[in-house]
Write a protein that holds these residues in place. Structure first.
Motif, PDB file in Angstrom:
ATOM      1  N   ASP A   1       2.913   3.553 -10.273  1.00 28.68           N
ATOM      2  CA  ASP A   1       1.658   2.606 -10.922  1.00 28.68           C
ATOM      3  C   ASP A   1       1.052   1.685  -9.876  1.00 28.68           C
TER       4      ASP A   1
ATOM      5  N   ARG B   1      -5.007  11.944  -9.841  1.00 27.54           N
ATOM      6  CA  ARG B   1      -5.338  10.755  -8.984  1.00 27.54           C
ATOM      7  C   ARG B   1      -5.494   9.354  -9.319  1.00 27.54           C
ATOM      8  N   CYS B   2      -4.987   8.211  -8.649  1.00 29.52           N
ATOM      9  CA  CYS B   2      -4.871   6.859  -9.074  1.00 29.52           C
ATOM     10  C   CYS B   2      -6.184   6.327  -9.034  1.00 29.52           C
ATOM     11  N   ARG B   3      -6.353   5.323  -9.799  1.00 27.81           N
ATOM     12  CA  ARG B   3      -7.628   4.529  -9.524  1.00 27.81           C
ATOM     13  C   ARG B   3      -7.909   3.825  -7.958  1.00 27.81           C
ATOM     14  N   ASP B   4      -6.848   3.507  -7.238  1.00 23.98           N
ATOM     15  CA  ASP B   4      -6.903   2.981  -6.003  1.00 23.98           C
ATOM     16  C   ASP B   4      -7.235   4.173  -4.916  1.00 23.98           C
ATOM     17  N   GLY B   5      -7.191   5.339  -5.479  1.00 23.35           N
ATOM     18  CA  GLY B   5      -7.566   6.631  -4.510  1.00 23.35           C
ATOM     19  C   GLY B   5      -6.329   7.227  -3.843  1.00 23.35           C
TER      20      GLY B   5
ATOM     21  N   THR C   1      -8.879   7.483   0.793  1.00 23.40           N
ATOM     22  CA  THR C   1      -8.922   8.135  -0.628  1.00 23.40           C
ATOM     23  C   THR C   1      -9.105   9.297  -0.454  1.00 23.40           C
TER      24      THR C   1
ATOM     25  N   ALA D   1      -1.241  -0.235 -10.434  1.00 25.80           N
ATOM     26  CA  ALA D   1      -1.353  -1.740 -10.930  1.00 25.80           C
ATOM     27  C   ALA D   1      -0.459  -2.958 -10.602  1.00 25.80           C
TER      28      ALA D   1
ATOM     29  N   PRO E   1     -12.510  13.157  -5.199  1.00 24.04           N
ATOM     30  CA  PRO E   1     -12.345  13.231  -6.574  1.00 24.04           C
ATOM     31  C   PRO E   1     -12.086  14.624  -6.973  1.00 24.04           C
TER      32      PRO E   1
ATOM     33  N   THR F   1      -2.551   9.232  -4.766  1.00 25.60           N
ATOM     34  CA  THR F   1      -2.621  10.471  -5.574  1.00 25.60           C
ATOM     35  C   THR F   1      -1.165  10.587  -6.056  1.00 25.60           C
TER      36      THR F   1
END
Length: 278
Positions: A117, A74-78, A275, A119, A278, A80
């Motif tokens: 990515d 799972r990426c930090r922005d929701g 998203t 970011a 978790p 996957t």
């Protein structure tokens, strides 16, 4: 097709007994590193995605919302990450809402991308970018409705049809090149503002008038087309608010369904990223 200029990068065609996925596989030879391919959900087959990604190009392809894509991270922005065969792709889900004076509509989109990515490639930017895929639909309309006038090809043999299709694409490419050269001459001018009908009419006039055919004179066909394009630039592209609709190819009337509303509405678009748990 290039989204910015609508110029042709590659083309394949043949009998209807061959499916469009097979034609798409043949177009993989036109891809290279540094490109980002936008594709609709008919082209999200696992084998095809892996073949296209193997060219070095990145992918941004829509897929069906009910497709099972088990997350592996799972990426930090929701968004996957998931695996489709040996290929790792990022899954981005969003609700897109469009509001006009006629009301509000919301649709759900799921996109697959090799740009993993968040970011460097934020999900919201990729969702907005995917809207550019519609440029190829506009190009189809220019080829079939504007250049052909809704008529079928005239050739009566397979070889004649192939010759006619390549001639059509060559003419289209020449016009697009002239249009892009024209808009590039004014920094900051979006190629979207170049009118295809204006360019086509200018080119036809040059042929009808037989301009520049006398020996010893300078021929400036591209310049003539470009001057007409710049003199009749279109306004900034409006937000497309209409759904795709089935209609007769050579008629302005619907084959079925309600009448087409051709009113232009001021529209706003909002994107809500969805998203995963978790």
């Amino acid at each position: 097709m290039a989204c910015g200029t609508r110029s042709v990068i590659g083309a394949v065609f043949g009998p209807a007994t061959t499916g469009e996925l097979e034609y798409a596989r043949r177009l993989a030879a036109d891809l290279r590193a540094g490109m980002l391919l936008l594709g609709d959900r008919n082209f999200s087959a696992a084998t095809l995605l892996n073949q296209l990604a193997a060219t070095g190009a990145d992918l941004l392809v829509r897929c069906k919302t009910n497709r099972k894509l088990p997350p592996v991270a799972r990426c930090r922005d929701g968004s996957t990450l998931t695996r489709i065969g040996p290929l790792t792709v990022r899954v981005i889900e969003a609700e897109i809402t469009i509001r006009t004076a006629q009301g509000t509509r919301t649709g759900r989109y799921r996109l697959l991308t090799t740009l993993t990515d968040p970011a460097t490639h934020p999900a919201g930017e990729l969702v907005r970018l995917y809207h550019e895929r519609w440029e190829i639909e506009t190009a189809y309309a220019e080829l079939k409705s504007t250049m052909l006038g809704g008529r079928v090809l005239r050739a009566r043999t397979p070889d004649g049809i192939e010759q006619e299709v390549w001639a059509l694409l060559t003419t289209y490419q020449a016009l697009r090149t002239a249009m892009t050269d024209a808009t590039d001459s004014i920094p900051g001018t979006d190629p979207d503002r170049a009118g295809f009908l204006t360019a086509l009419a200018a080119a036809r006039d040059q042929l009808v008038l037989a301009a520049g055919i006398i020996t010893g004179t300078d021929t400036d066909l591209v310049g003539t087309i470009g001057r007409h394009v710049l003199a009749h630039l279109l306004p900034t592209r409006r937000i497309r608010t209409k759904d795709r609709i089935v209609k007769r190819a050579i008629s302005k009337y619907n084959a079925r369904g309600p009448a087409i509303d051709r009113t232009t509405y001021k529209a706003t678009i909002s994107i809500n990223m969805l998203t995963s748990s978790p």
